[in-house]
Design a protein around this motif. Structure first.
Motif, PDB file in Angstrom:
ATOM      1  N   ALA A 139       0.829  -1.209   0.000  1.00 60.15           N
ATOM      2  CA  ALA A 139       0.000   0.000   0.000  1.00 60.15           C
ATOM      3  C   ALA A 139       0.860   1.254   0.000  1.00 60.15           C
ATOM      4  CB  ALA A 139      -0.930  -0.008   1.205  1.00 60.15           C
ATOM      5  N   VAL A 140       1.971   1.246   0.737  1.00 61.12           N
ATOM      6  CA  VAL A 140       2.830   2.431   0.812  1.00 61.12           C
ATOM      7  C   VAL A 140       3.639   2.601  -0.467  1.00 61.12           C
ATOM      8  CG1 VAL A 140       4.836   3.388   2.000  1.00 61.12           C
ATOM      9  CG2 VAL A 140       2.954   2.450   3.321  1.00 61.12           C
ATOM     10  N   MET A 141       4.238   1.521  -0.954  1.00 62.24           N
ATOM     11  CA  MET A 141       5.123   1.621  -2.119  1.00 62.24           C
ATOM     12  C   MET A 141       4.372   1.525  -3.446  1.00 62.24           C
ATOM     13  SD  MET A 141       8.302  -0.636  -0.699  1.00 62.24           S
ATOM     14  CE  MET A 141       9.329  -0.357  -2.118  1.00 62.24           C
ATOM     15  N   ASP A 142       3.133   1.073  -3.426  1.00 55.46           N
ATOM     16  CA  ASP A 142       2.280   0.929  -4.609  1.00 55.46           C
ATOM     17  C   ASP A 142       2.919   0.060  -5.688  1.00 55.46           C
ATOM     18  OD1 ASP A 142      -0.125   1.282  -5.881  1.00 55.46           O
ATOM     19  OD2 ASP A 142       0.563   3.023  -7.013  1.00 55.46           O
ATOM     20  N   ARG A 143       3.596  -0.993  -5.268  1.00 56.42           N
ATOM     21  CA  ARG A 143       4.128  -1.986  -6.199  1.00 56.42           C
ATOM     22  C   ARG A 143       4.275  -3.303  -5.450  1.00 56.42           C
ATOM     23  NH1 ARG A 143      10.480  -0.226  -6.671  1.00 56.42           N
ATOM     24  NH2 ARG A 143      11.079  -1.188  -4.724  1.00 56.42           N
ATOM     25  N   ASP A 144       4.268  -4.370  -6.211  1.00 51.42           N
ATOM     26  CA  ASP A 144       4.376  -5.701  -5.627  1.00 51.42           C
ATOM     27  C   ASP A 144       5.443  -6.466  -6.394  1.00 51.42           C
ATOM     28  OD1 ASP A 144       3.935  -7.972  -4.166  1.00 51.42           O
ATOM     29  OD2 ASP A 144       2.196  -8.601  -5.321  1.00 51.42           O
ATOM     30  N   ASP A 145       6.597  -6.639  -5.753  1.00 50.46           N
ATOM     31  CA  ASP A 145       7.688  -7.362  -6.391  1.00 50.46           C
ATOM     32  C   ASP A 145       8.430  -8.174  -5.339  1.00 50.46           C
ATOM     33  OD1 ASP A 145       8.865  -5.302  -5.040  1.00 50.46           O
ATOM     34  OD2 ASP A 145       9.920  -4.440  -6.747  1.00 50.46           O
ATOM     35  N   VAL A 146       9.600  -8.653  -5.698  1.00 46.64           N
ATOM     36  CA  VAL A 146      10.390  -9.492  -4.790  1.00 46.64           C
ATOM     37  C   VAL A 146      10.762  -8.721  -3.529  1.00 46.64           C
ATOM     38  CG1 VAL A 146      12.543 -10.768  -4.579  1.00 46.64           C
ATOM     39  CG2 VAL A 146      11.280 -10.846  -6.707  1.00 46.64           C
TER      40      VAL A 146
END
Length: 196
Positions: A139-146
């Motif tokens: 939610a904070v970084m607005d990305r979903d990765d490793v």
């Protein structure tokens, strides 16, 4: 001359059928009962997930609630099964020479139940913390990765062992980050090299 209302309705229905053929399928709740049902009682069900907002359909990941349920449930189940297996071996080790069969079975069941509950609760809490921290990071970084998984694993390990001191929290955080990174990397390797 007045227009026939039935003709207008059939035109409207055929337009709806043409528009919805790609997005819906007909469903007959009585199909297995061999009852002749008119086509007007068939339901049009969507063939893809429905979203309230268009932005939700663009994201290719589970929501925070689904993550919370998935990680907590699988962690609890895995911990319970592992704990029960360990409990069976400790119950067998605690056999005494004069025990009857009933008493041996009772020892095994008590030991596996107690150990399974304990491990399930501990590992379930780890899954709960991981899901919460990962959802917060996404939610904070607005990305979903490793890296979000690694940060979530690091935070989970640190929070889980925070009561034992800073050094223990740091070691557990590092191990949690490494474990999360290894799981994500393993998942990528399986996706790439294992035909499923």
């Amino acid at each position: 001359m007045a227009a026939n209302p039935n003709n207008n309705r059939s035109d409207h229905d055929s337009d709806n059928n043409n528009n919805n053929n790609n997005n819906t399928r007909l469903y007959n709740p009585y199909q297995n009962f061999e009852v002749p049902i008119k086509s007007q009682y068939l339901y049009k069900l969507p063939t893809s997930p429905e979203y309230l907002f268009a932005e939700e359909s663009l994201k290719q990941r589970r929501s925070w609630g689904e993550n919370l349920t998935f990680y907590t449930g699988t962690a609890y189940l895995g911990g319970s099964v592992s704990g029960a297996a360990v409990g069976i071996f400790s119950g067998v080790k605690n056999f005494e020479s004069g025990d009857t069969t009933k008493l041996k079975i009772n020892r095994i069941l008590n030991s596996s139940g107690h150990t399974g509950r304990t491990w399930g609760n501990r590992v379930g809490i780890v899954g709960l913390m991981y899901a919460g921290i990962e959802s917060g990071v996404v939610a904070v970084m607005d990305r979903d990765d490793v890296w979000t998984s690694v940060v979530a694993g690091l935070g989970t390990g640190a929070v889980f062992r925070a009561a034992r001191g800073v050094r223990s929290a740091a070691v557990a955080g590092a191990l949690g980050g490494l474990a999360a990174g290894a799981v994500v990397a393993g998942k990528q390797v399986v996706k790439r090299y294992v035909p499923i």
